[in-house]
Design an enzyme around this catalytic site. Structure first.
Site, PDB file in Angstrom:
ATOM      1  N   CYS A  71      13.769  21.749  -0.156  1.00 61.72           N
ATOM      2  CA  CYS A  71      14.466  20.555   0.291  1.00 61.72           C
ATOM      3  C   CYS A  71      13.889  19.900   1.632  1.00 61.72           C
ATOM      4  CB  CYS A  71      15.620  21.401   0.358  1.00 61.72           C
ATOM      5  SG  CYS A  71      16.912  20.137   0.491  1.00 61.72           S
ATOM      6  N   GLU A  72      13.774  18.563   1.254  1.00 63.92           N
ATOM      7  CA  GLU A  72      12.907  18.029   2.214  1.00 63.92           C
ATOM      8  C   GLU A  72      13.415  18.056   3.595  1.00 63.92           C
ATOM      9  OE1 GLU A  72      14.546  16.721  -0.443  1.00 63.92           O
ATOM     10  OE2 GLU A  72      14.741  14.491  -0.140  1.00 63.92           O
ATOM     11  N   ASN A  73      14.644  18.556   4.171  1.00 64.05           N
ATOM     12  CA  ASN A  73      15.185  18.786   5.371  1.00 64.05           C
ATOM     13  C   ASN A  73      14.712  19.957   5.925  1.00 64.05           C
ATOM     14  OD1 ASN A  73      16.810  19.418   3.311  1.00 64.05           O
ATOM     15  ND2 ASN A  73      18.786  19.411   4.863  1.00 64.05           N
TER      16      ASN A  73
END
Lengths: 232, 236, 232, 236
Positions: free
Chosen positions: C48-50
């Site tokens: 997840c890019e966060n």
């Protein structure tokens, strides 16, 4: 009579110019001695480019942890409040302008603050730079600690470096066995000189043209015996 | 089928490394060297290698031994010169090995760039010095910068402290150094870990190298300490 | 009769093409549904890019931890073997080519694999890109999941995108409610089609010129009911 | 004199932030927002700010409240559009605020570059898209790249989990997001920590943001959860 400082006295003198709360990297060799001579009332955080912030004293004999070494590969300790990180992050600190001071040795310093400390440019020698260029270019202030002249008496503070540069226009101050010299916009300015040395004497041992600060003081250091070094 | 990157032996760990490969080897001086993996690479036999390391081997073990075995065509490093780098210096003086000297921060950043998909970056480091000769420069905000390109490796040999079966890694103290950037920069990242722990035994907050960068793990519970060996020599 | 897949069936179909052991990022919206339909015997690690690797199922109601959310800001969980890291490291993974697959939605896909999924280019709309360009450009394979046509029946797989591009030439495969289409060197190749649809029917609903794979199969998915979604 | 970067109040924490400052604010959606620091900044009164954040505020608290107070001239972000970004969208449609949209990875990398002394870097992200318009491009290894320049901030407002008196920081889960890069990129990094612990209470291996990047710390032991507040609204 001229009374040049010994190496520990030179290191002591550098230490006096490091403000409390500073983040400082000490280069390999004589710069490392600076940490032995800090005023007791100042807390300084030492950075080591192989990934340590909050480097403590050299490890005691028999208590070495070889995963915790200085850039000079000597076993060292970490203080409470230290942090470990990788080389990319470590050099992000250096190159991003986060170090207050780098204390480095020098072969030559030019009148304009150019630093040569990584290569004598001699044919046949193996080139090796380590973190010298990053430190010289990245730290907010670069303090050079060096004997005023070479063993042969040749000046090390000169109009232009003849050795290959480490970085151009970066040196803030030079701490020698004879003087403390700031690199100003118009060249080197003598801030302190040892007792028994005239300005003309100092100029005679210096290649670059010096200016005498109107507030120039006597360069003094307490009697200090040589620091013990770890055998590795 | 759950993910498990462990391999049973050092021999399995280095299997398939090709002649001519670019091999990044972690370690700074003697801290963090994957000595056992390097020795396994010597056994494995790959030659004509380009090695990326901060140094160029010390003493007679690990990278120095790989150099002495004549397997390395070129070294990319920041500091190949030390009293203990005898093997490299002999080879270099005899013209038997190529050398690319890179400032240490540029070396770390080039590896990170290789791992992070950065095509190139500008740095003030080395501007106006012989190490910028032949390189493109550019003035940014009034300051000279040098254009540097990424380093990507075919293989990384990494020493970690703990690993889980996915390949999440932790390191010990200053032995971390170049390993995280090299793990990112390599197509095949091979890890020797002092201890392989269970999934979930490494707190996700404490992972230093996430598993996505790791391909093979071999446990070496009591690795050789090159530094301790050198200290014994000095003390003798 | 044509039997288009529903949204969960489309997500299921994408899931079948994700090999065990893959590192995968699921875009916001329909791509997120893919994780509900993985074959039981395959372990996939979701990024997840966060800053999450090893993202688990959506958090149960009442057990939300709002420090652990998806890129779409939904409360989620982490599996054993997860890792947390910062945005720069997260995008280093994406941009450095370490993700095996990104599953993304699309407004349009061109015959050459260009993707448009971030902006309709309409005046007055607020531009917003998030991580779409990084994912499209960085992942080794880009799977697009989308209805075959817009709600108005306009084709989404077209010769050239008319909307602003997200990235050029990146799409690997398109999974629609009617077909599975791979983007080959010479344009889109139909790998699977739903039963009751002829190639000409499919072509009629597609702007780009399609090629029928000689091994084209029937696109089938089990009956699936709609996934429950977290209310936030 | 030992180093202690703690300040007694939020008011002290934000003291001296100048009109026109570039202020980087951590957080992704609602995770990691330094809501109390942003509210203190509203009280402090600085205006004409440029804000760097992944988003552009959600709901009515924190950044959204700062925007609503009319203190922000420009927002640099990756994703200002969401159902909950009502304040920003009204200002934007009325032409009352400037917007620079940056791909999320480029935003993170530009901040890191600002902190790491990188003068600029090439990335394939956004090549051939409207977000590369007017930017220098270069083909590297056959692939189009866009030249991006660093973002440096005058101030960073950061939310951490734990801090020690030197300023070493840890974060919680995905609330880490942009905070480490922003802490590096700012001249003055101001931290609200859920807990200030003693020196040595954070294992040096587990430090995420080392103290060198931190200037002021204020403890906010029970921070507002913007997300929980939003959830309550949704559940109602």
């Amino acid at each position: 009579m001229t009374a040049p400082l010994n190496r520990d006295q030179m290191a002591w003198r550098v230490a006096q110019d490091i403000p409390g709360g500073s983040y400082v990297n000490l280069g390999i060799g004589m710069p490392e001695m600076v940490s032995n001579h800090l005023p007791e009332d100042r807390q300084i955080i030492f950075h080591c480019e192989n990934g340590i912030l909050g480097m403590g004293p050299v490890a005691a004999m028999g208590e070495e942890d070889f995963d915790l070494v200085t850039a000079g590969k000597k076993p060292v300790t970490a203080i409470a409040g230290a942090a470990f990180f990788d080389s990319a992050d470590s050099f992000a600190m250096i190159r991003g302008g986060h170090l207050d001071i780098a204390v480095l040795g020098a072969f030559q310093v030019s009148a304009g603050g150019d630093l040569a400390n990584w290569s004598t440019g001699l044919a046949g020698s193996t080139p090796a730079v380590g973190g010298a260029m990053d430190l010289a270019q990245g730290a907010r202030a670069v303090f050079v600690i060096t004997e005023h002249t070479t063993k042969d008496g040749a000046p090390k503070i000169i109009p232009e470096c003849s050795y290959p540069l480490t970085a151009a226009g970066v040196v803030t101050s030079v701490f020698t066995d004879l003087a403390v010299i700031d690199i100003g916009k118009n060249g080197p300015v003598v801030r302190e000189m040892v007792a028994g040395l005239s300005f003309d004497d100092l100029q005679a041992r210096t290649g670059a043209t010096l200016t005498l600060s109107p507030t120039c003081k006597v360069l003094k250091a307490p009697a200090l015996k040589a620091t013990q070094r770890h055998p590795i | 089928m759950s993910i498990d990157k462990r391999v049973p032996s050092l021999e399995d760990a280095v299997r398939g490394i090709a002649d001519g490969a670019v091999v990044a080897i972690s370690g700074f001086g003697e801290a963090g060297n994957p000595t056992e993996l390097v020795h396994a690479l010597i056994e494995q036999g790959a030659k004509d290698l380009t090695v990326v390391n901060n140094n160029a081997g010390t003493g007679r073990m690990g990278l120095a031994k790989l150099l002495a075995a004549g397997r390395v065509r070129k070294v990319i490093c920041s500091f190949p010169r030390s009293a203990k780098s005898v093997v490299f210096q002999e080879l270099y003086k005899d013209g038997k090995i190529e050398l690319e000297v890179v400032p240490q921060g540029t070396l770390a950043e080039r590896l990170r760039a290789g791992g992070a998909g950065i095509g190139g970056f500008y740095t003030p480091t080395a501007a106006g010095t012989p190490l910028a000769e032949g390189k493109e420069t550019r003035i940014i905000d009034g300051r000279d910068h040098v254009l540097e390109f990424p380093i990507r490796a075919d293989v990384a040999l990494i020493k970690a402290d703990k690993a889980d079966p996915f390949g999440n890694l932790t390191y010990r103290k200053a032995a971390r150094n170049f390993a995280p950037a090299m793990a990112m920069a390599a197509t095949l990242t091979i890890v020797q870990a002092r201890e392989v722990v269970g999934l979930g035994d490494i707190d996700p907050e404490h992972v230093v190298t996430p598993s996505i960068f790791v391909d093979r793990i071999v446990e070496v519970s009591q690795p050789i300490s090159e530094a301790a060996a050198l200290l014994q020599q000095v003390s003798r």
